[in-house]
Design an enzyme around this catalytic site. Structure first.
Site, PDB file in Angstrom:
ATOM      1  N   GLY A 136       0.784  -1.252   0.000  1.00  0.00           N
ATOM      2  CA  GLY A 136       0.000   0.000   0.000  1.00  0.00           C
ATOM      3  C   GLY A 136       0.803   1.283   0.000  1.00  0.00           C
ATOM      4  O   GLY A 136       1.356   1.679  -1.023  1.00  0.00           O
ATOM      5  N   GLU A 192      -9.530 -10.282   4.206  1.00  0.00           N
ATOM      6  CA  GLU A 192      -9.913 -10.329   2.792  1.00  0.00           C
ATOM      7  C   GLU A 192     -11.265 -11.062   2.694  1.00  0.00           C
ATOM      8  O   GLU A 192     -11.620 -11.840   3.596  1.00  0.00           O
ATOM      9  CB  GLU A 192      -8.876 -11.136   1.998  1.00  0.00           C
ATOM     10  CG  GLU A 192      -7.485 -10.513   1.957  1.00  0.00           C
ATOM     11  CD  GLU A 192      -7.347  -9.427   0.891  1.00  0.00           C
ATOM     12  OE1 GLU A 192      -8.102  -9.458  -0.085  1.00  0.00           O
ATOM     13  OE2 GLU A 192      -6.479  -8.559   1.052  1.00  0.00           O
ATOM     14  N   LYS A 207       2.343 -10.809  -3.025  1.00  0.00           N
ATOM     15  CA  LYS A 207       3.200  -9.610  -2.988  1.00  0.00           C
ATOM     16  C   LYS A 207       4.670 -10.007  -3.144  1.00  0.00           C
ATOM     17  O   LYS A 207       5.439  -9.315  -3.819  1.00  0.00           O
ATOM     18  CB  LYS A 207       2.962  -8.858  -1.675  1.00  0.00           C
ATOM     19  CG  LYS A 207       1.532  -8.310  -1.584  1.00  0.00           C
ATOM     20  CD  LYS A 207       1.164  -7.921  -0.172  1.00  0.00           C
ATOM     21  CE  LYS A 207      -0.275  -7.455  -0.095  1.00  0.00           C
ATOM     22  NZ  LYS A 207      -0.784  -7.369   1.282  1.00  0.00           N
TER      23      LYS A 207
END
Ligand code: HSE
Length: 430
Positions: A136, A192, A207
């Site tokens: 992020g 999630e 990621k």
């Protein structure tokens, strides 16, 4: 000044709404920085009527997000729908085919199809950017791909999932059980839509696969990431790690050496004094090692409307500045197919937790199996597990191999006095 850059936003969840807000609120500042106005022209989401707290009336509403790839008044498609395949992938491919740049926050899609999308972007001479897909608010893609571009990087590791970091933090700080903290993050809406993505380490692995490509110029290879989540961690492990001067974190770790790539996501015990050990709550942190920089460390919020939307808008500004270079910072055709390193090649120390009946000779039985597997004990202690005579036997090993450790655990689990599958955590010296 050049013409405005026209943007279609597909997906109006919190990140999409954040993008709309930032572009509105910082309109003039962004125009100066980007050298041209960044203008949303079209938006799309599942519900047209939902109240999102932002005025969407200036933008063309598109019912089917996939159609955004065909709009004339669009230079860039921002894909915020999510999901590895489906409409997100169709839209992304079609946008690139139609010579529209792509900005996405979709970690699953980039982890699985990064090389293909990079290739398509290059072929069509447009940009593909995905800063928001990893950590992020930490601009780690740009830091690695641009700021550290002079270095040969050797490893990248870090806390890449905020939800599980929050869970581990609060299990330690507030003495909560795994189930209690799971209830809390469910209540807080941190998980999630598919909680397994967080709890089983898959989100972090997405990621990590992306970071490997950015750092080492290898083709994204999600399938060869070794993945273990945090479901097996109990309060007793956290208590023991504290007593040992260690801390449990869920880390993603990627290393590239002589054409071989080791990618792993699993819980680790690390020295409590390391800077990364004190990164708590929902924060992310990353460490990047390179030959000319030695070590760099980054910390910030890895999720949420503001940090993720900030990364999306940074990508838009980048494209507005005509920074349309290769998605993985080298031509797609030069991305290397690395040989994966199996977790079985790991060497290191281990923490082992065994639940057993407190019978005479149980310790001797266990150490016998460790001896047979060739695993040397560094430390061993016994803790009462319940008042009906069950005990935890906690062992730390000297350096050994993953295969020897697995052999030892299998042997121990065959003993009749052992009451549940034995659990181990890798101790990492970082
Ligand atoms: N589920 C992710 C996390 C969201 O907890 O970090 C951000 O990618």
């Amino acid at each position: 000044m050049s013409d405005p850059l026209k943007v279609a936003v597909a997906g109006l969840g919190n990140v999409g709404v954040g993008v709309v807000k930032i572009l509105e609120e910082h309109k003039e500042m962004i125009k100066d920085r980007a050298g041209r106005e960044i203008q949303i022209t079209a938006v799309s989401a599942r519900s047209k009527t939902a109240d999102r707290g932002v005025d969407l009336s200036p933008y063309t509403w598109v019912d089917n997000a996939a159609d955004m790839a065909d709009l004339d008044n669009v230079d860039i498609v921002v894909e915020l729908i999510g999901g590895e395949e489906g409409i997100a992938f169709t839209l992304s491919k079609n946008a690139l085919k139609n010579k529209k740049s792509l900005v996405t926050a979709n970690k699953a899609m980039v982890a699985h199809h990064g090389a293909l999308l990079a290739d398509m972007a290059q072929e069509n001479d447009v940009a593909m950017r995905y800063e928001a897909a990893v950590a992020g608010g930490i601009p780690i893609i740009k830091a690695i791909g641009e700021g550290l571009a002079a270095n040969k990087l050797s490893q990248v590791y870090g806390i890449m999932n905020g939800t599980t970091n929050y869970m581990l933090t609060h299990m330690e700080q507030r003495g909560l059980t795994y189930d209690e903290i799971l209830d809390e993050v469910t209540e807080l809406g941190y998980l999630e839509a598919d909680p397994a993505l967080d709890l089983d380490g898959i989100d972090a692995a997405h990621k990590l696969a992306i970071l490997s490509s950015v750092a080492f110029g290898t083709k994204t290879d999600f399938d060869n990431v070794y993945i273990e989540g945090i479901r097996k961690i109990q309060g007793i492990d956290i208590e023991n790690s504290k007593e040992m001067g260690l801390k449990i974190k869920l880390l993603g770790m990627t290393k590239y050496e002589n054409g071989t790539l080791s990618q792993r996501v699993h819980p680790v015990m690390i020295d409590r004094d390391l800077p990364i050990a004190s990164v708590n709550d929902g924060f992310n942190a990353l460490v990047v090692d390179g030959d000319y920089i030695d070590r760099t460390f980054y910390q910030g919020r890895g999720a949420g409307e503001g940090p993720t939307a900030s990364a999306v808008v940074a990508d838009l500004i980048d494209i507005a500045r005509n920074h349309t270079g290769a998605a993985f910072f080298k031509p797609a055709s030069k991305l290397v197919e690395a040989s994966p390193v199996s977790i079985n090649q790991r060497r290191g120390e281990y923490y082992v937790r065994i639940l057993a009946d407190n019978n005479t000779g149980v310790l001797a039985d266990i150490t016998n199996e460790l001896k047979s597997a060739g695993v040397s004990v560094n430390d061993m202690k016994q803790k009462t597990a319940s008042n009906d005579g069950r005990v935890y036997i906690i062992i730390t090993t000297h350096e050994t191999t993953e295969t020897a450790l697995k052999d030892a655990v299998n042997r121990i689990d065959e003993l009749s006095v052992v009451l549940e599958p034995t659990m181990s955590i890798r101790i990492e010296k970082l």
